[in-house]
Design a protein around this motif. Sequence first.
Motif, PDB file in Angstrom:
ATOM      1  N   ASP A 175     -34.048  12.020  47.528  1.00  0.00           N
ATOM      2  CA  ASP A 175     -33.839  12.650  46.210  1.00  0.00           C
ATOM      3  C   ASP A 175     -34.809  13.814  46.007  1.00  0.00           C
ATOM      4  O   ASP A 175     -35.868  13.853  46.641  1.00  0.00           O
ATOM      5  N   ASP A 176     -34.441  14.721  45.122  1.00  0.00           N
ATOM      6  CA  ASP A 176     -35.337  15.816  44.701  1.00  0.00           C
ATOM      7  C   ASP A 176     -35.919  16.586  45.876  1.00  0.00           C
ATOM      8  O   ASP A 176     -37.085  16.974  45.846  1.00  0.00           O
ATOM      9  N   GLU A 232     -27.715  18.715  42.678  1.00  0.00           N
ATOM     10  CA  GLU A 232     -27.738  18.067  41.360  1.00  0.00           C
ATOM     11  C   GLU A 232     -28.066  19.072  40.262  1.00  0.00           C
ATOM     12  O   GLU A 232     -28.615  20.134  40.523  1.00  0.00           O
TER      13      GLU A 232
HETATM   14 CA    CA Z   1     -32.823  14.022  41.657  1.00  0.00          CA
END
Ligand code: CA
Length: 275
Positions: A175-176, A232
């Motif tokens: 993620d991220d 995202e």
């Molecule tokens: Ca994220």
Amino acid sequence: AKEQGRGSICCFDPQMDAAPRDRRSLEGDLRSAIRRGDIELVYQPVMSTQTGLITSVEALARWLHPEKGPISPHIFIPLAEESGLIVQLGETLLRQACSDAASWSSSVRVAVNLSPLQFQAGDLCATVAGILKETGLEANRLQLEVTEGLVIRDVERTFSELERLRALGIQILMDDFGVGYSSLSYFQRFPFDKVKIDKSFVDQITTSRAARAIVQAIVGLGDTLGMGVVAEGVETEDQMRLLVEAGCTHLQGYLFSPPVRKSVLQESFLLPLGA
Ligand code: CA
Ligand code: C2E
Ligand code: CA
Ligand code: CA
């Protein structure tokens, strides 16, 4: 501000006394909210750029405080981490997400965010396996989102825990990606199923050549390693166009849908029951 000795300035801030007390009381409120099951999950669809269909939904925690109103996860997740409550909260939310997903009329996957601290307490893999069994959710419908912060502490242990989770059939997402302590070497150590490009690059993709180049580089890495690439925080058509052109495999953001309650997800996004 008043002077205190030479060169040192003491800023007197009446709020400074109140802050720790507020924090402790918010922590107490969080503890009881977790106990009462007041922290709920909302779900945000993730679309395939190939088919335009929803392939998964990300579970995001929500806390509606009885007096203070909604408290952002940016506040209560760190608070739960600092106070050790995250282990119990994380487990409760994971169980909730798996139980919800098991009841859906469509086989979309559910993505659950994990705190790095959940890897340090107890046997995460056994906990996850137990929850899958208990809720009846197939392992291949669960995705776990981990951040690079995870890998900093105990690299070997973390990667071996990820291997065990993946061996169950669970997908592991980075993620991220691209902010914080990202290291490309993680991809050499572990075969992540997908990588999520942080929203900050998506925000800048229409204005910054560098952001476009970074997205392109992550997509190239994903192609070579057989990793899906999720963007995202997609909010505009222009961002979508550039992200599709760059080759992202999945998109998520307000342009498609904000996170919604599970009843809305079932009614508006998933196949109607019995269809
Ligand atoms: Ca994220
Ligand atoms: P994240 O995992 O990066 O989640 C994405 C965040 O972006 C979510 O914020 C989501 O609501 C928001 N978002 C999605 N699409 C858009 C968009 O198009 N525009 C904008 N401006 N925002 C968008 P949220 O729900 O406030 O969560 C914030 C962070 O809190 C999450 O970031 C995650 O790090 C953490 N978090 C949330 N729920 C959980 C949880 O159950 N467990 C753990 N460990 N962390 C969680
Ligand atoms: Ca996430
Ligand atoms: Ca983020």
